[in-house]
Design a protein around this motif. Structure first.
Motif, PDB file in Angstrom:
ATOM      1  N   TYR A 109       0.833  -1.213   0.000  1.00 32.63           N
ATOM      2  CA  TYR A 109       0.000   0.000   0.000  1.00 32.63           C
ATOM      3  C   TYR A 109       0.865   1.259   0.000  1.00 32.63           C
ATOM      4  CZ  TYR A 109      -3.105   3.664   1.713  1.00 32.63           C
ATOM      5  OH  TYR A 109      -3.791   4.846   1.847  1.00 32.63           O
ATOM      6  N   THR A 110       1.909   1.271   0.821  1.00 33.15           N
ATOM      7  CA  THR A 110       2.749   2.465   0.928  1.00 33.15           C
ATOM      8  C   THR A 110       3.761   2.579  -0.203  1.00 33.15           C
ATOM      9  OG1 THR A 110       4.413   1.308   2.279  1.00 33.15           O
ATOM     10  CG2 THR A 110       2.586   2.374   3.440  1.00 33.15           C
ATOM     11  N   ASN A 111       4.093   1.418  -0.822  1.00 34.89           N
ATOM     12  CA  ASN A 111       5.148   1.373  -1.840  1.00 34.89           C
ATOM     13  C   ASN A 111       6.479   1.850  -1.244  1.00 34.89           C
ATOM     14  OD1 ASN A 111       6.049   0.702  -4.433  1.00 34.89           O
ATOM     15  ND2 ASN A 111       5.857   2.816  -5.156  1.00 34.89           N
ATOM     16  N   GLU A 112       6.678   1.577   0.039  1.00 33.11           N
ATOM     17  CA  GLU A 112       7.896   1.948   0.738  1.00 33.11           C
ATOM     18  C   GLU A 112       8.329   0.781   1.625  1.00 33.11           C
ATOM     19  OE1 GLU A 112       6.919   5.513   2.867  1.00 33.11           O
ATOM     20  OE2 GLU A 112       7.373   6.820   1.163  1.00 33.11           O
ATOM     21  N   TYR A 113       9.511   0.930   2.222  1.00 34.54           N
ATOM     22  CA  TYR A 113      10.062  -0.101   3.090  1.00 34.54           C
ATOM     23  C   TYR A 113      10.023   0.360   4.547  1.00 34.54           C
ATOM     24  CZ  TYR A 113      11.585  -2.303  -1.203  1.00 34.54           C
ATOM     25  OH  TYR A 113      11.604  -2.904  -2.434  1.00 34.54           O
ATOM     26  N   PRO A 114      10.146  -0.574   5.494  1.00 32.27           N
ATOM     27  CA  PRO A 114       9.972  -0.227   6.911  1.00 32.27           C
ATOM     28  C   PRO A 114      10.833   0.928   7.398  1.00 32.27           C
ATOM     29  CG  PRO A 114       9.951  -2.603   6.651  1.00 32.27           C
ATOM     30  CD  PRO A 114      10.291  -2.034   5.307  1.00 32.27           C
ATOM     31  N   TRP A 115      12.049   1.069   6.899  1.00 29.29           N
ATOM     32  CA  TRP A 115      12.903   2.165   7.340  1.00 29.29           C
ATOM     33  C   TRP A 115      12.463   3.509   6.758  1.00 29.29           C
ATOM     34  CZ3 TRP A 115      14.270  -2.166   4.682  1.00 29.29           C
ATOM     35  CH2 TRP A 115      14.513  -2.036   3.318  1.00 29.29           C
ATOM     36  N   GLN A 116      11.455   3.476   5.868  1.00 32.29           N
ATOM     37  CA  GLN A 116      10.909   4.702   5.285  1.00 32.29           C
ATOM     38  C   GLN A 116       9.544   5.067   5.868  1.00 32.29           C
ATOM     39  OE1 GLN A 116      11.019   3.059   1.277  1.00 32.29           O
ATOM     40  NE2 GLN A 116      12.607   4.531   0.685  1.00 32.29           N
ATOM     41  N   TRP A 117       8.946   4.142   6.589  1.00 34.37           N
ATOM     42  CA  TRP A 117       7.583   4.356   7.079  1.00 34.37           C
ATOM     43  C   TRP A 117       7.546   5.431   8.154  1.00 34.37           C
ATOM     44  CZ3 TRP A 117       6.353  -1.545   7.926  1.00 34.37           C
ATOM     45  CH2 TRP A 117       6.184  -2.149   6.673  1.00 34.37           C
ATOM     46  N   ARG A 118       6.427   6.177   8.138  1.00 33.01           N
ATOM     47  CA  ARG A 118       6.171   7.187   9.147  1.00 33.01           C
ATOM     48  C   ARG A 118       4.705   7.066   9.594  1.00 33.01           C
ATOM     49  NH1 ARG A 118      10.720   6.898   9.205  1.00 33.01           N
ATOM     50  NH2 ARG A 118      12.348   8.498   9.034  1.00 33.01           N
ATOM     51  N   PRO A 119       4.338   7.662  10.721  1.00 37.06           N
ATOM     52  CA  PRO A 119       2.960   7.519  11.214  1.00 37.06           C
ATOM     53  C   PRO A 119       1.889   7.857  10.186  1.00 37.06           C
ATOM     54  CG  PRO A 119       4.318   8.489  12.917  1.00 37.06           C
ATOM     55  CD  PRO A 119       5.183   8.411  11.685  1.00 37.06           C
TER      56      PRO A 119
END
Length: 371
Positions: A63-73
């Motif tokens: 869904y985010t098209n990102e990786y865990p080290w890129q995730w934010r709230p």
């Protein structure tokens, strides 16, 4: 102090050493999920639980098209908001479950003991951070958050359900179609689920050897109790076991089970198969088939479609309370660890409450008598 390399799920145990990836991001993410699964297996969590958790993390990443080290709230807030919209929005309890799963994953990848923060800093220049906090998660303020339409059945509804299940047998016979034996099995199965307050898995896992004599109720013969071996387990523990006694108000189940054991079940040709509920293929009845048996009877009886098999367990608890059994007895019968859980299952009728009221009025009648 335990070194990171010694912890199950540590980065060094799941990342291939000496391998240079052309695209390291997906490789590190896959290793994170493998490490998290390893960590959970050491806690003896069920494989199905681990799989559902890792699937959710993958779903969130897609869904985010990102990786865990890129995730934010903001990403997790948008994800939950997305799931709340559409034709089939998630309910509060599901949202909380998703948030808890993602929070647990982020606790794992942000824990320095597993070395993922260091790996991500070295490879991507940023480390993962916790994205779920008290201020952006669902607060647990109500004891029960299920669908309010799911409820105990009334006595009339229970009877209508059983009549419909028995009626399916006669309908199949009248049409000279196959399936009469299976319909008879389903009818006995549903009656057993109600008469002993069983969960689906508990009923599914019953074997012939689980039928027990009760020395205090010899009149019930081999049907004096069921030894339940597939009770609901706590985190990391095996299924809980308990003995469920046949109660006098439900002893109509005894001749029903006797007929199943002596006349109907042998018709399936089960041979040495230990399962109580068998199929025409000489195998144990599937858990899905247990649900389908209820749904077929429910629809034939014209009962609301939101009612499911678990409503029979709710009905059992409610009716035992109405039969004036002590709450502790009911709690032990259904295998609840806490009395508060049993209380959530109870939906006593107006008739029962009026009986209690009348008893109280009778006890205090002298206070209102005119001298």
């Amino acid at each position: 102090m335990t070194r990171a390399a010694e912890l199950p799920g540590a980065a060094s145990l799941v990342l291939a050493s000496g391998v240079v990836h052309l695209d390291p991001a997906p490789a590190v993410f896959a290793a994170m999920l493998d490490g998290w699964a390893m960590q959970q297996r050491t806690r003896f969590l069920k494989a199905s639980t681990i799989q559902s958790r890792t699937d959710l993390v993958r779903r969130f990443a897609a869904y985010t098209n990102e990786y865990p080290w890129q995730w934010r709230p903001v990403e997790v807030e948008a994800f939950i908001d997305h799931l709340r919209s559409g034709q089939r929005p998630i309910v509060v309890s599901t949202a909380r479950g998703y948030q808890n799963t993602l929070r647990l994953f982020m606790e794992y990848v942000t824990d320095v003991r597993y070395a993922w923060p260091r790996e991500c800093e070295e490879k991507f220049g940023r480390a993962p951070v916790q994205i779920l906090h008290e201020w952006n998660t669902v607060a647990h303020v109500a004891e029960y958050e299920g669908d309010p339409r799911r409820r105990p059945l009334t006595y009339d509804e229970v009877q209508a359900l059983f009549d419909a299940a028995d009626g399916r047998v006669e309908e199949i016979r009248a049409r000279r179609r196959k399936g009469a034996l299976a319909a008879m099995r389903d009818a006995v199965l549903l009656k057993t689920v109600y008469a002993y307050g069983l969960r689906r898995r508990e009923a599914w896992g019953l074997d012939l050897t689980d039928l027990r004599h009760n020395p205090k109720a010899r009149q019930y013969g081999r049907c004096g109790a069921f030894y339940v071996r597939w009770g609901k387990s706590s985190k990391g523990s095996p299924p809980k076991r308990r003995t469920v006694l046949t109660v006098p108000e439900m002893d109509w189940i005894v001749p029903v089970l006797e007929q199943w054991l002596d006349e109907i079940r042998p018709g399936f040709g089960p041979g040495r198969l230990p399962a109580l509920w068998v199929t025409e293929r000489q195998s144990r009845l599937s858990r899905r088939s247990v649900n389908e048996a209820f749904e077929a009877a429910r629809d034939a009886a014209g009962l609301p479609e939101e009612l499911d098999l678990h409503c029979l367990r709710h009905s059992y608890v409610t009716h035992l309370i109405e039969f004036d059994y002590p709450e502790r007895f009911v709690q032990d019968q259904v295998g609840h660890e806490y009395a508060s859980t049993t209380a959530l299952y109870t939906g006593v009728s107006d008739e029962y409450r009026n009986r209690l009221l009348q008893r109280s009025l009778d006890r205090h009648a002298d206070r209102w008598s005119v001298s």
